[in-house]
Scaffold this motif. Structure first.
Motif, short mmCIF file in Angstrom:
data_model
loop_
_atom_site.label_atom_id
_atom_site.label_comp_id
_atom_site.label_asym_id
_atom_site.label_seq_id
_atom_site.Cartn_x
_atom_site.Cartn_y
_atom_site.Cartn_z
N LEU A 25 38.79 28.79 52.43
CA LEU A 25 39.00 29.26 51.06
C LEU A 25 37.78 30.04 50.61
O LEU A 25 36.65 29.69 50.96
CB LEU A 25 39.21 28.04 50.15
N ARG A 26 38.00 31.12 49.86
CA ARG A 26 36.90 31.86 49.28
C ARG A 26 36.96 31.70 47.76
O ARG A 26 38.04 31.84 47.16
CB ARG A 26 36.98 33.35 49.63
N ILE A 27 35.81 31.42 47.17
CA ILE A 27 35.72 31.31 45.71
C ILE A 27 35.33 32.68 45.17
O ILE A 27 34.36 33.28 45.63
CB ILE A 27 34.66 30.26 45.30
N ILE A 28 36.09 33.16 44.20
CA ILE A 28 35.82 34.47 43.61
C ILE A 28 35.52 34.26 42.12
O ILE A 28 36.42 33.95 41.34
CB ILE A 28 37.05 35.41 43.75
N PRO A 29 34.25 34.39 41.71
CA PRO A 29 33.93 34.16 40.29
C PRO A 29 34.60 35.18 39.37
O PRO A 29 34.84 36.32 39.76
CB PRO A 29 32.40 34.33 40.25
N ALA A 30 34.86 34.73 38.15
CA ALA A 30 35.63 35.52 37.18
C ALA A 30 35.03 36.91 36.93
O ALA A 30 35.76 37.88 36.76
CB ALA A 30 35.76 34.76 35.86
N GLN A 31 33.71 36.99 36.89
CA GLN A 31 33.09 38.27 36.51
C GLN A 31 32.78 39.16 37.70
O GLN A 31 32.08 40.16 37.56
CB GLN A 31 31.80 38.01 35.71
N THR A 32 33.31 38.84 38.87
CA THR A 32 33.04 39.65 40.06
C THR A 32 33.49 41.08 39.85
O THR A 32 34.66 41.33 39.54
CB THR A 32 33.78 39.07 41.28
N PRO A 33 32.58 42.06 40.02
CA PRO A 33 33.01 43.46 39.92
C PRO A 33 33.88 43.83 41.12
O PRO A 33 33.68 43.32 42.23
CB PRO A 33 31.70 44.25 39.92
N GLU A 34 34.81 44.73 40.89
CA GLU A 34 35.76 45.11 41.95
C GLU A 34 35.07 45.60 43.21
O GLU A 34 35.55 45.36 44.32
CB GLU A 34 36.71 46.19 41.44
N GLU A 35 33.96 46.29 43.05
CA GLU A 35 33.33 46.88 44.24
C GLU A 35 32.79 45.82 45.20
O GLU A 35 32.45 46.13 46.34
CB GLU A 35 32.22 47.87 43.84
N ARG A 36 32.72 44.55 44.75
CA ARG A 36 32.27 43.49 45.64
C ARG A 36 33.42 42.81 46.37
O ARG A 36 33.21 41.97 47.23
CB ARG A 36 31.49 42.45 44.85
N LEU A 37 34.65 43.17 46.03
CA LEU A 37 35.80 42.51 46.65
C LEU A 37 36.20 43.23 47.93
O LEU A 37 36.25 44.45 47.97
CB LEU A 37 36.97 42.47 45.67
N ARG A 38 36.50 42.47 48.95
CA ARG A 38 36.97 42.99 50.23
C ARG A 38 38.33 42.35 50.54
O ARG A 38 38.65 41.29 50.02
CB ARG A 38 35.98 42.63 51.36
N VAL A 39 39.09 43.00 51.41
CA VAL A 39 40.37 42.42 51.82
C VAL A 39 40.46 42.51 53.33
O VAL A 39 40.14 43.54 53.92
CB VAL A 39 41.55 43.13 51.12
N GLY A 40 40.90 41.42 53.96
CA GLY A 40 40.90 41.39 55.43
C GLY A 40 42.13 40.73 56.02
O GLY A 40 42.05 40.16 57.10
N HIS A 41 43.27 40.83 55.34
CA HIS A 41 44.50 40.23 55.88
C HIS A 41 44.95 41.07 57.08
O HIS A 41 44.96 42.30 57.00
CB HIS A 41 45.57 40.21 54.80
N VAL A 42 45.34 40.42 58.16
CA VAL A 42 45.69 41.18 59.37
C VAL A 42 47.19 41.36 59.52
O VAL A 42 47.63 41.98 60.50
CB VAL A 42 45.09 40.54 60.64
N ALA A 43 47.99 40.86 58.59
CA ALA A 43 49.44 40.95 58.77
C ALA A 43 50.14 41.74 57.68
O ALA A 43 51.37 41.80 57.67
CB ALA A 43 50.05 39.56 58.90
N TYR A 44 49.42 42.32 56.73
CA TYR A 44 50.04 43.31 55.85
C TYR A 44 49.14 44.53 55.80
O TYR A 44 47.95 44.44 56.10
CB TYR A 44 50.35 42.75 54.45
#
Lengths: 242, 82
Positions: A152-171
Motif C-alpha cells: 500500500l502507498r500512503i498519499i498525503p492530502a496536499q501532495t502536488p500532482e507533479e509528485r504522483l507517479r503511476v505504474g500499473h502494468v495491466a492498463y
C-alpha cells in the motif's frame, strides 16, 4: 547454390501474421499494448470487423476534427471484449450479500479518503513491480510483475500532482501520466473540499496495485486497510478501479 | 478486479464506500457487490474520463459522492449520465 528461378517456398520465411496472432501479441507480449490488448478476446472474424470499423472511425475523426465517436467505438469494443469474460470464479465470487453502512453525517461535513487499485505512488516511493524490471519489462511479464504480498502507498492530502507517479502494468497509463485525475482525482477532491461539497479530503489517501496476490489481499490486506481507515477516522471512502 | 473486495471490507467495518467502475467491468461489480457503484462509459485506465477534462471529472465525482447520500441499500449500481 540457390536456384533463383525456383518457385519453391523459402522454408526460413516467417509464417504470415494472422489477425489473431497480431492481437495476441498485444496482450502482455511482443507488441504489448494495454490500450488495445482487449482485441485478444475477439474471434478472427470479429477482429476483422473491429479493425475495419476502427479505420472508418479514424477517417471520420480526421475529417471532423473530433474524436468523440472514435472514443465511443473503442469503448464499445472494450465492453464487447471484456463483459462476457467476467463470470463467477473463486477470485470473483457471486457474493450472496452486500455489506451496507449508511452515512452518519451529511456529505458537506464528511471526511472522504481516496483509495485506488490503480498503482499510484509518490516520486520517493518505489513502483509495485520488482526493482530489476523496467516498466516495459513488467508489462510483458505480468507473472514476474504480480506482487506476492499486496503493498500500500500512503498519499498525503496536499501532495502536488507533479509528485504522483503511476505504474500499473495491466492498463494503459498514458492518460494517467498526462492527468492523474483520470484515475486518482486527489486534486479534484481537494477542490471539492474547498468548495464545501465534501467536508474535507482525508489527511491520508491510498493506492495499491490491483495486480497482486488476491487471496492475501482479500484475507489479510483488505481487513487491515479497513481498520486503518477506521483509525484514520474517515467518514467515507471513494474507490477507483484500475 | 480487486476494488470490490476492498470496498466490501471497508463497508464491513462501518465506513460507507462508493466505487467508480467502467462499463466494461460492470459484471465484476454485479458479482462482488460493493455497496455503491457508479458505472462510467469510459475506457480502461480512465474511469473518471479523459485527461484535462476537469468538468467531466468533477461531474463523475459528484455523481459518485451523491450515491453515498442517496443509496439506501446495497448493492446500488448506477450508470453515470453526462
Amino acid at each position: 547454390m540457390v536456384d533463383r528461378q525456383s518457385n519453391a517456398p523459402d522454408s526460413s520465411a516467417p509464417e504470415p501474421l494472422s489477425l489473431k496472432a497480431f492481437a495476441a501479441s498485444l496482450y502482455h507480449a511482443a507488441r504489448a499494448d494495454n490500450y488495445f490488448k482487449f482485441l485478444k478476446n475477439f474471434s478472427e472474424e470479429d477482429l476483422a470487423s473491429f479493425v475495419q470499423g476502427l479505420l472508418r472511425q479514424v477517417g471520420d475523426a480526421i475529417d471532423d476534427s473530433s474524436t468523440e465517436a472514435l472514443a465511443r467505438f473503442v469503448e464499445q469494443g472494450q465492453v464487447a471484449a471484456y463483459v462476457p469474460t467476467q463470470t463467477a470464479t473463486p477470485f470473483r465470487p457471486d457474493f450472496p450479500d452486500a455489506p451496507f453502512a449508511p452515512m452518519r453525517r451529511p456529505l458537506r461535513e464528511a471526511t472522504v479518503a481516496l483509495f485506488s487499485s490503480g498503482a499510484i505512488y509518490l516520486d520517493d516511493q518505489g513502483p509495485y513491480y520488482p526493482a530489476e524490471l523496467t516498466y516495459e519489462q513488467a508489462v510483458r511479464d505480468v507473472r514476474k510483475a504480480t506482487e506476492r504480498f499486496p503493498s500500500l502507498r500512503i498519499i498525503p492530502a496536499q501532495t502536488p500532482e507533479e509528485r504522483l507517479r503511476v505504474g500499473h502494468v495491466a492498463y494503459d497509463i498514458r492518460a494517467a501520466q498526462k492527468d492523474i485525475n483520470v484515475i486518482f482525482p486527489l486534486t479534484r477532491l481537494r477542490e471539492l473540499a474547498q468548495e464545501g461539497v465534501i467536508g474535507a479530503l482525508a489527511e491520508r489517501s491510498y493506492s495499491y496495485h490491483g495486480l497482486t496476490n488476491i487471496p492475501r489481499l482479500v484475507q489479510e490486506s483488505a481487513p487491515q486497510w479497513a481498520q486503518m481507515l477506521k483509525d484514520d477516522g474517515v467518514d467515507a471512502v471513494f474507490l477507483t478501479a484500475g | 478486479m480487486t476494488v470490490g473486495h476492498v470496498a466490501r471490507a471497508i463497508e464491513s467495518r462501518g465506513i460507507p464506500t462508493v466505487c467508480v467502475y467502467i462499463e466494461a467491468f460492470r459484471p465484476d461489480a454485479e458479482l462482488l457487490k460493493p455497496a455503491r457503484t457508479l458505472i462510467t462509459p469510459h475506457l480502461m485506465g480512465r474511469p473518471l474520463g479523459l485527461p484535462h477534462r476537469h468538468e467531466q471529472q468533477r461531474a463523475v465525482i459528484k455523481a459518485a459522492l451523491r450515491l453515498l447520500e442517496t443509496a439506501d441499500h446495497a448493492p446500488t449500481v448506477e450508470a453515470f449520465v453526462s
